[in-house]
Design a protein around this motif. Structure first.
Motif, PDB file in Angstrom:
ATOM      1  N   ALA A 148     -18.438  30.604  -4.948  1.00  0.00           N
ATOM      2  CA  ALA A 148     -17.235  30.542  -4.245  1.00  0.00           C
ATOM      3  C   ALA A 148     -16.864  29.423  -3.320  1.00  0.00           C
ATOM      4  N   GLU A 149     -18.006  28.790  -2.935  1.00  0.00           N
ATOM      5  CA  GLU A 149     -18.007  27.588  -1.962  1.00  0.00           C
ATOM      6  C   GLU A 149     -17.596  26.612  -3.085  1.00  0.00           C
ATOM      7  N   ARG A 150     -17.929  26.374  -4.143  1.00  0.00           N
ATOM      8  CA  ARG A 150     -17.421  25.413  -4.926  1.00  0.00           C
ATOM      9  C   ARG A 150     -16.138  25.522  -5.388  1.00  0.00           C
ATOM     10  N   ASP A 151     -15.546  26.888  -5.719  1.00  0.00           N
ATOM     11  CA  ASP A 151     -14.001  27.001  -5.931  1.00  0.00           C
ATOM     12  C   ASP A 151     -13.330  26.683  -4.461  1.00  0.00           C
ATOM     13  N   ARG A 152     -13.858  26.937  -3.475  1.00  0.00           N
ATOM     14  CA  ARG A 152     -13.037  26.854  -2.450  1.00  0.00           C
ATOM     15  C   ARG A 152     -12.973  25.115  -1.937  1.00  0.00           C
ATOM     16  N   LEU A 153     -14.065  24.454  -2.343  1.00  0.00           N
ATOM     17  CA  LEU A 153     -14.050  23.153  -1.999  1.00  0.00           C
ATOM     18  C   LEU A 153     -13.168  22.322  -3.407  1.00  0.00           C
ATOM     19  N   ILE A 154     -13.197  22.789  -4.358  1.00  0.00           N
ATOM     20  CA  ILE A 154     -12.248  22.403  -5.441  1.00  0.00           C
ATOM     21  C   ILE A 154     -10.755  22.594  -5.120  1.00  0.00           C
ATOM     22  N   GLY A 155     -10.506  23.907  -4.437  1.00  0.00           N
ATOM     23  CA  GLY A 155      -9.235  23.980  -3.750  1.00  0.00           C
ATOM     24  C   GLY A 155      -8.780  23.046  -2.663  1.00  0.00           C
ATOM     25  N   LEU A 156      -9.827  22.986  -1.808  1.00  0.00           N
ATOM     26  CA  LEU A 156      -9.353  21.985  -0.592  1.00  0.00           C
ATOM     27  C   LEU A 156      -9.091  20.508  -1.182  1.00  0.00           C
ATOM     28  N   LEU A 157      -9.937  20.238  -2.001  1.00  0.00           N
ATOM     29  CA  LEU A 157      -9.657  18.715  -2.524  1.00  0.00           C
ATOM     30  C   LEU A 157      -8.872  18.569  -3.423  1.00  0.00           C
ATOM     31  N   GLY A 158      -8.442  19.824  -4.112  1.00  0.00           N
ATOM     32  CA  GLY A 158      -7.003  19.537  -5.070  1.00  0.00           C
ATOM     33  C   GLY A 158      -5.887  19.614  -4.110  1.00  0.00           C
ATOM     34  N   GLU A 159      -5.755  20.281  -2.983  1.00  0.00           N
ATOM     35  CA  GLU A 159      -4.762  20.113  -1.913  1.00  0.00           C
ATOM     36  C   GLU A 159      -4.547  18.654  -1.188  1.00  0.00           C
ATOM     37  N   LEU A 160      -5.801  18.164  -0.991  1.00  0.00           N
ATOM     38  CA  LEU A 160      -5.843  16.655  -0.589  1.00  0.00           C
ATOM     39  C   LEU A 160      -5.275  15.824  -1.502  1.00  0.00           C
TER      40      LEU A 160
END
Length: 189
Positions: A148-160
């Motif tokens: 779940a943390e990996r998915d959240r981080l991927i999403g946040l970095l994707g937004e960035l």
């Protein structure tokens, strides 16, 4: 050489200096940048340890991994340049080294005489497979984050990356679907 932990959180120390000298948004931006940079350094150290055992750099490994994933085992050098976001001259140098090591060979395109393809050799496929197994076991699976943390981080970095203009958000999903369909990936299966 082993990666040695710092005796303190460099990101937090940097953030505090920025708060004293500048403002909250600048300090948090600096902390994000520094956290990404330090994380990248830590992970690249782990990846480079695996690559060293196979006589590869990560860039050369990436080329092999894309070629190994390609059903036809060959890709145009221009396509490699586009996907890896590296200049054509750099791709040429990477391919030269891979050819010299017997991991890749250059072959003519079947319908475009102006295009050269890089094709993975059996030896290249074996090296890529072993390196990938070691990356999966030594770096990727044990990554110190939950799914779940990996998915959240991927999403946040994707937004960035998206907001920073790193990729064309209006065409990205269609282009990825097209890539999948040519490779037999999730959208093409």
């Amino acid at each position: 050489m082993a990666y040695r932990p710092s005796p303190y959180d460099v990101v937090e120390a940097s953030r505090r200096v920025w708060v004293e000298r500048w403002d909250g948004p600048a300090a948090s931006g600096n902390a994000v940048f520094t956290a990404i940079l330090r994380s990248q350094q830590m992970l690249m150290h782990q990846v480079n340890e695996v690559m060293k055992d196979h006589g590869l750099t990560f860039a050369r490994y990436e080329v092999l991994a894309w070629l190994a994933a390609e059903p036809r085992s060959a890709l145009a050098l221009s396509w490699i340049s586009e996907v890896l976001r590296i200049p054509p001259a750099t791709v040429t140098n990477l391919i030269d080294r891979l050819v010299a090591d017997g991991l890749v060979r250059r072959v003519p395109h079947e319908s475009d005489a102006r295009t050269t393809l890089a094709e993975i050799t059996d030896h290249g496929r074996a090296v890529e497979r072993k390196a990938t197994e070691e990356l999966n076991e030594g770096v990727y699976r044990p990554l110190a984050l939950s799914e779940a943390e990996r998915d959240r981080l991927i999403g946040l970095l994707g937004e960035l990356r998206s907001r920073g203009g790193e990729f064309d958000t209006s065409r990205s999903d269609d282009r990825i679907a097209r890539l999948d369909s040519t490779r037999g990936g999730p959208a093409g299966r």
